[in-house]
Design a protein around this motif. Sequence first.
Motif, short mmCIF file in Angstrom:
data_model
loop_
_atom_site.label_atom_id
_atom_site.label_comp_id
_atom_site.label_asym_id
_atom_site.label_seq_id
_atom_site.Cartn_x
_atom_site.Cartn_y
_atom_site.Cartn_z
N THR A 34 -4.03 -8.94 14.06
CA THR A 34 -5.23 -9.59 14.57
C THR A 34 -5.29 -9.49 16.09
N ALA A 35 -4.15 -9.63 16.75
CA ALA A 35 -4.10 -9.48 18.20
C ALA A 35 -4.43 -8.04 18.60
N GLN A 36 -3.96 -7.07 17.81
CA GLN A 36 -4.28 -5.67 18.09
C GLN A 36 -5.78 -5.41 17.95
N GLU A 37 -6.40 -6.02 16.94
CA GLU A 37 -7.84 -5.85 16.75
C GLU A 37 -8.60 -6.42 17.95
N ALA A 97 -1.03 7.12 7.17
CA ALA A 97 -1.62 6.00 7.90
C ALA A 97 -1.23 4.69 7.23
N LEU A 98 -1.14 3.66 8.04
CA LEU A 98 -1.03 2.29 7.55
C LEU A 98 -2.37 1.61 7.80
N PHE A 99 -2.78 0.73 6.89
CA PHE A 99 -4.04 0.03 7.12
C PHE A 99 -4.05 -1.34 6.48
N THR A 100 -4.92 -2.15 6.98
CA THR A 100 -5.17 -3.48 6.44
C THR A 100 -6.65 -3.75 6.62
N GLY A 101 -7.08 -4.98 6.38
CA GLY A 101 -8.49 -5.27 6.56
C GLY A 101 -8.87 -6.60 5.96
N TYR A 102 -10.15 -6.93 6.11
CA TYR A 102 -10.65 -8.22 5.63
C TYR A 102 -12.17 -8.13 5.54
N THR A 103 -12.77 -9.12 4.88
CA THR A 103 -14.22 -9.19 4.81
C THR A 103 -14.72 -10.02 5.99
N ARG A 110 -13.99 -4.77 6.93
CA ARG A 110 -13.52 -4.12 8.16
C ARG A 110 -12.08 -3.66 7.93
N VAL A 111 -11.86 -2.35 8.06
CA VAL A 111 -10.55 -1.75 7.84
C VAL A 111 -9.91 -1.45 9.20
N LEU A 112 -8.67 -1.86 9.37
CA LEU A 112 -7.90 -1.62 10.60
C LEU A 112 -6.83 -0.60 10.29
N LEU A 113 -6.75 0.46 11.10
CA LEU A 113 -5.88 1.59 10.77
C LEU A 113 -4.93 1.94 11.91
N GLN A 114 -3.73 2.36 11.50
CA GLN A 114 -2.75 2.92 12.43
C GLN A 114 -2.30 4.28 11.93
N ASN A 115 -2.36 5.27 12.78
CA ASN A 115 -1.75 6.56 12.47
C ASN A 115 -0.24 6.34 12.31
N GLY A 141 18.42 -0.95 2.85
CA GLY A 141 17.22 -0.33 2.31
C GLY A 141 16.36 0.33 3.37
N ILE A 142 15.36 1.08 2.91
CA ILE A 142 14.48 1.81 3.81
C ILE A 142 13.47 0.85 4.44
N GLY A 143 12.99 1.19 5.61
CA GLY A 143 12.01 0.34 6.28
C GLY A 143 11.14 1.16 7.22
N LEU A 144 10.28 0.47 7.96
CA LEU A 144 9.42 1.14 8.92
C LEU A 144 9.10 0.19 10.06
N THR A 145 8.62 0.77 11.16
CA THR A 145 8.19 0.00 12.31
C THR A 145 6.67 0.05 12.42
N ILE A 146 6.05 -1.11 12.54
CA ILE A 146 4.60 -1.18 12.72
C ILE A 146 4.28 -0.93 14.18
N ASP A 147 3.33 -0.05 14.46
CA ASP A 147 2.98 0.29 15.83
C ASP A 147 2.37 -0.93 16.55
N HIS A 148 2.29 -0.82 17.88
CA HIS A 148 1.80 -1.95 18.68
C HIS A 148 0.30 -1.87 18.94
N LYS A 149 -0.38 -0.86 18.40
CA LYS A 149 -1.82 -0.77 18.64
C LYS A 149 -2.51 -0.09 17.46
N LEU A 150 -3.81 -0.39 17.30
CA LEU A 150 -4.60 0.25 16.26
C LEU A 150 -5.03 1.64 16.70
N THR A 151 -5.20 2.51 15.73
CA THR A 151 -5.74 3.85 16.00
C THR A 151 -7.24 3.87 15.81
#
Length: 293
Positions: A34-37, A97-103, A110-115, A141-151
């Motif tokens: 939400t802060a990135q948006e 891509a990673l993405f999330t969103g809301y109505t 509204r879809v929020l995307l990160q490359n 286990g396997i994991g990932l890092t979420i980027d600090h900004k939206l694409t």
Amino acid sequence: MPLNLFALTNNPSKRIVKFELSNDVQEELTNYLTAQETRFTQAEEEIEFDGKYKPDDGEILFIDGYDDIDDLSSAVENPLSPEVVDPTEDFFAEIKALFTGYTAENGNVRVLLQNFDKRRIISTNGLSIFHSSNVYKKIEGIGLTIDHKLTATLESGKLKFFSFHNTRQMFDLSEYYKVATDDDVREFAALDIIKSENTEQLIEISDSWVRRKISLIHQSGILQNVPINEMKTVATEFNIPFLTEMDDSEEVIKLPDNKRDLKKMLRFLDEDYYKSPLSNTAFVTNSKRVVTI
């Protein structure tokens, strides 16, 4: 409203998948994205994308009428529908891509995307550790890092982004940019970092593929952002024709005068070559065809 986390992949049988999150991780992820948006939407002026213009501070590019063929909005609206992500390194490598969103309040999704950069995968190969409570603990286990900004964001067919280069890692945007005109080719050949012996001959051998690559390279800004010595080093590794010469006191890139070598150089500048970190094999990324080195 808590946000869910999805992945858009290259796997046709699992194009969209969902991450199962614990409640505390979901809450922190919601605040983080939400802060990135909020930062993303601070651009004051929207510029329609034409494949040439690079946004300045306070400006953002957009494509109107973008076809959401992967139906990302449906995943956001129906988060229980997508399959759960397969927690393996092979599958994580297919994520684009990673993405999330809301109505939103207007009723639109509204879809929020990160490359997704594959370097963000926390691999199970080797020993991965993290710092907690004054000691380092093993990552299980396997994991990932979420980027600090939206694409990019996508809402009602309107795709907004700052970087065309990063956004086209997620989506095929080929139909939305224009191929380079004769004047565009001349402008490319006249760049301070480029040396063209015969610009009119360059125009003659520039077919639609060459013109498309010139447009993409111009849009990416790679010639302005990557030093020539770094380009030369990587070009040597992939056996790409990459000649330079001194123009006064500056080193410049000399464009090949034949179409074959020109295409190899342009494909290289458009970053179509990739070397697997596992097998050390070189690929052409649009087809994953092995390159003989």
